[in-house]
Scaffold this motif. Structure first.
Motif, PDB file in Angstrom:
ATOM      1  N   ALA A 140       0.819  -1.212   0.000  1.00 35.41           N
ATOM      2  CA  ALA A 140       0.000   0.000   0.000  1.00 35.41           C
ATOM      3  C   ALA A 140       0.853   1.263   0.000  1.00 35.41           C
ATOM      4  N   GLY A 141       2.120   1.155   0.382  1.00 36.33           N
ATOM      5  CA  GLY A 141       2.995   2.316   0.403  1.00 36.33           C
ATOM      6  C   GLY A 141       3.130   2.951   1.772  1.00 36.33           C
ATOM      7  N   ILE A 142       2.642   2.291   2.803  1.00 39.97           N
ATOM      8  CA  ILE A 142       2.745   2.801   4.165  1.00 39.97           C
ATOM      9  C   ILE A 142       4.121   2.420   4.706  1.00 39.97           C
ATOM     10  N   LYS A 143       4.865   3.423   5.178  1.00 44.72           N
ATOM     11  CA  LYS A 143       6.248   3.185   5.616  1.00 44.72           C
ATOM     12  C   LYS A 143       6.413   3.206   7.133  1.00 44.72           C
ATOM     13  N   ASN A 144       5.540   3.912   7.870  1.00 48.02           N
ATOM     14  CA  ASN A 144       5.687   4.062   9.317  1.00 48.02           C
ATOM     15  C   ASN A 144       4.370   3.727  10.007  1.00 48.02           C
ATOM     16  N   VAL A 145       4.277   2.521  10.535  1.00 50.99           N
ATOM     17  CA  VAL A 145       3.052   2.085  11.195  1.00 50.99           C
ATOM     18  C   VAL A 145       3.380   0.939  12.153  1.00 50.99           C
ATOM     19  N   ILE A 146       2.559   0.828  13.194  1.00 52.55           N
ATOM     20  CA  ILE A 146       2.659  -0.292  14.127  1.00 52.55           C
ATOM     21  C   ILE A 146       1.356  -1.068  14.020  1.00 52.55           C
ATOM     22  N   ALA A 147       1.440  -2.377  13.795  1.00 49.92           N
ATOM     23  CA  ALA A 147       0.242  -3.204  13.672  1.00 49.92           C
ATOM     24  C   ALA A 147       0.404  -4.467  14.501  1.00 49.92           C
TER      25      ALA A 147
END
Length: 176
Positions: free
Chosen positions: A134-141
């Motif tokens: 998706a192009g998300i670079k900075n996330v916590i899941a």
């Protein structure tokens, strides 16, 4: 008159049914290929099921599933199914999500939170693949409940679908 024609040609025309799909370069990532059998009167019928994530690394992502008698056709079917199910995601300027969100599918639950710049994608399994494509670079899941790859990918899509931007919330509340 000729300058008007040039300006009209520069205006982006509305894409036809299949034009926009072929113009954008999509990245396909295989999540899982499984060998499945169907027991019939004549014996067991063998086929393959492919789960694929497709996206453009710029806020578009989709999950597709395909079944066929060979792996190549199952992968192709999954790709076309993923293109049919594309969603758009609002991204922040730090390539993160605007706010925390939860996605539920079956027994799978995904919790996503935005993260600071430079932290990277902190996620596991199918959720990591969905977020990267998706192009998300900075996330916590964090995935809770079942560890089924297809349901985790779909729960990530449900979570990303429920994201809203600040302008959308203001418009919904009539605060413009």
């Amino acid at each position: 008159m000729s300058t008007e024609l040039k300006q009209v040609n520069k205006i982006k025309k509305t894409p036809r049914r299949n034009e926009n799909i072929n113009d954008i370069k999509f990245i396909e990532r295989l999540i899982k290929i499984s060998r499945v059998t169907k027991v019939t009167k004549g014996g067991k019928k063998l086929s393959f099921r492919a789960v694929v994530v497709i996206g453009d690394e710029n806020g578009q992502v989709g999950v597709g599933v395909g079944k066929a008698e060979d792996v190549v056709n199952a992968f192709k079917k999954a790709k076309t199914d993923g293109r049919k199910n594309l969603i758009n995601i609002p991204l922040t300027k730090y390539l993160s999500i605007p706010h925390g969100v939860i996605g539920d599918v079956g027994a799978c639950k995904i919790v996503m939170r935005p993260s600071i710049e430079g932290s990277g994608v902190i996620a596991g399994g199918a959720v990591r693949t969905v977020l990267e494509v998706a192009g998300i670079k900075n996330v916590i899941a964090k995935q809770l409940g079942s560890d089924n790859l297809l349901n985790n990918a779909r729960a990530a899509i449900v979570a990303l679908e429920s994201l809203t931007t600040k302008s959308e919330v203001l418009q919904k509340r009539d605060l413009n």
